[in-house]
Design a protein around this motif. Structure first.
Motif, mmCIF file in Angstrom:
data_model
loop_
_atom_site.group_PDB
_atom_site.id
_atom_site.type_symbol
_atom_site.label_atom_id
_atom_site.label_comp_id
_atom_site.label_asym_id
_atom_site.label_seq_id
_atom_site.Cartn_x
_atom_site.Cartn_y
_atom_site.Cartn_z
ATOM 1 N N ILE A 51 66.920 -19.922 54.791
ATOM 2 C CA ILE A 51 67.831 -18.952 54.167
ATOM 3 C C ILE A 51 68.756 -19.648 53.173
ATOM 4 C CG2 ILE A 51 69.644 -18.927 55.937
ATOM 5 C CD1 ILE A 51 69.896 -15.867 55.308
ATOM 6 N N LYS A 52 69.136 -20.883 53.459
ATOM 7 C CA LYS A 52 69.989 -21.604 52.509
ATOM 8 C C LYS A 52 69.275 -21.777 51.174
ATOM 9 C CE LYS A 52 72.081 -24.264 56.225
ATOM 10 N NZ LYS A 52 72.083 -25.598 56.838
ATOM 11 N N LEU A 53 68.013 -22.177 51.224
ATOM 12 C CA LEU A 53 67.236 -22.379 49.999
ATOM 13 C C LEU A 53 66.979 -21.062 49.274
ATOM 14 C CD1 LEU A 53 64.615 -24.888 51.453
ATOM 15 C CD2 LEU A 53 66.349 -25.432 49.730
ATOM 16 N N ILE A 54 66.527 -20.056 50.002
ATOM 17 C CA ILE A 54 66.138 -18.789 49.393
ATOM 18 C C ILE A 54 67.352 -18.025 48.876
ATOM 19 C CG2 ILE A 54 65.109 -16.528 49.908
ATOM 20 C CD1 ILE A 54 63.203 -18.173 51.853
ATOM 21 N N PHE A 55 68.444 -18.018 49.636
ATOM 22 C CA PHE A 55 69.647 -17.318 49.185
ATOM 23 C C PHE A 55 70.219 -17.984 47.936
ATOM 24 C CE2 PHE A 55 74.256 -16.286 49.515
ATOM 25 C CZ PHE A 55 74.139 -14.913 49.301
ATOM 26 N N SER A 56 70.127 -19.299 47.849
ATOM 27 C CA SER A 56 70.580 -20.011 46.655
ATOM 28 C C SER A 56 69.782 -19.569 45.426
ATOM 29 C CB SER A 56 70.450 -21.516 46.873
ATOM 30 O OG SER A 56 70.757 -22.214 45.695
ATOM 31 N N VAL A 57 68.472 -19.445 45.576
ATOM 32 C CA VAL A 57 67.627 -18.965 44.479
ATOM 33 C C VAL A 57 68.037 -17.542 44.096
ATOM 34 C CG1 VAL A 57 65.270 -18.269 43.856
ATOM 35 C CG2 VAL A 57 65.662 -20.460 45.013
ATOM 36 N N TYR A 58 68.279 -16.703 45.096
ATOM 37 C CA TYR A 58 68.678 -15.323 44.846
ATOM 38 C C TYR A 58 70.002 -15.263 44.073
ATOM 39 C CZ TYR A 58 70.171 -10.521 45.746
ATOM 40 O OH TYR A 58 70.623 -9.241 45.605
ATOM 41 N N LEU A 59 71.000 -16.031 44.521
ATOM 42 C CA LEU A 59 72.289 -16.045 43.812
ATOM 43 C C LEU A 59 72.129 -16.521 42.381
ATOM 44 C CD1 LEU A 59 74.852 -17.410 46.442
ATOM 45 C CD2 LEU A 59 74.596 -15.067 45.588
ATOM 46 N N ASN A 60 71.339 -17.565 42.175
ATOM 47 C CA ASN A 60 71.108 -18.067 40.813
ATOM 48 C C ASN A 60 70.433 -17.018 39.943
ATOM 49 O OD1 ASN A 60 72.321 -20.546 41.249
ATOM 50 N ND2 ASN A 60 70.414 -21.526 41.864
ATOM 51 N N LYS A 102 71.943 -15.488 36.495
ATOM 52 C CA LYS A 102 71.143 -15.642 35.286
ATOM 53 C C LYS A 102 70.805 -14.291 34.647
ATOM 54 C CE LYS A 102 66.607 -17.355 33.921
ATOM 55 N NZ LYS A 102 65.376 -17.957 34.412
ATOM 56 N N ASN A 103 70.429 -13.330 35.468
ATOM 57 C CA ASN A 103 69.991 -12.031 34.952
ATOM 58 C C ASN A 103 71.135 -11.063 34.690
ATOM 59 O OD1 ASN A 103 67.237 -12.678 35.033
ATOM 60 N ND2 ASN A 103 67.186 -12.281 37.223
ATOM 61 N N ARG A 104 72.278 -11.308 35.293
ATOM 62 C CA ARG A 104 73.463 -10.450 35.171
ATOM 63 C C ARG A 104 73.221 -9.025 35.640
ATOM 64 N NH1 ARG A 104 77.691 -12.970 32.714
ATOM 65 N NH2 ARG A 104 77.162 -14.753 31.447
#
Length: 185
Positions: free
Chosen positions: A158-167, A171-173
């Motif tokens: 979840i740490k890895l995947i949630f980080s990707v989600y937040l980024n 990025k997409n706004r």
């Protein structure tokens, strides 16, 4: 239903190509590369659903994880496994999945090639009592703060995947699912 350790999984090479098959128990005991899926369920308000893994689980018992997760079975496609896990763990069906990221197999992923998906719904999940201790909805800010304060309470996945989600949100706004708040597929 067969015991989890009797589940047969595809064993894959460094390029995620199937090279053999083995029981779940053998795959984990020998650190063989295999496949898994994770799904982040987000509601139309942008809240993320997390699950607290069952205390009986052999991997990360009692830790908070993505909304739904599991192994890709022998001969199964990643997306098919994600749809199955949503149903088995949360009772959710007929939902549209959005690809979020792919993670390479390594120590942080339990030697699993991970395909992560995003699912947007306002349907009420019904957690499987034999899989999940608890569920909780969080704003992104709340979940980020909780992970920062108590990282040992969360799985590496979840740490890895949630980080990707937040980024991706930064990025997409706008949400990745912009315009798609449907309850079904």
């Amino acid at each position: 239903m067969a015991a989890a350790d009797d589940e047969i999984l595809d064993v894959v090479d460094a390029d995620d190509r199937v090279v053999s098959e083995a029981s779940r128990a053998d795959v984990h005991a020998n650190g063989l590369m295999h496949r898994s899926v994770h799904v982040l369920v987000v509601n139309s308000s942008g809240k993320v659903l997390t699950q607290r893994r069952g205390l009986h689980k052999d991997c990360d018992p009692g830790l908070w994880d993505t909304s739904a997760a599991g192994h890709v079975g022998r001969g199964e496609r990643y997306e098919t496994a994600a749809i199955r896990e949503l149903h088995e763990e949360l009772g959710l069906e007929g939902l549209r999945l959005h690809g979020l990221c792919q993670l390479p197999a390594g120590p942080r992923t339990g030697f699993e090639f991970v395909h992560a998906y995003l699912c947007v719904t306002d349907l009420v999940p019904v957690p499987a009592a034999d899989e999940i201790e608890d569920i909780a909805w969080h704003t992104c800010e709340d979940l980020r703060d909780r992970m920062s304060r108590d990282p040992s309470h969360y799985t590496d996945s979840i740490k890895l995947i949630f980080s990707v989600y937040l980024n991706s949100l930064r990025k997409n706004r706008e949400p990745l699912w912009h315009g798609d708040t449907s309850s079904g597929g």
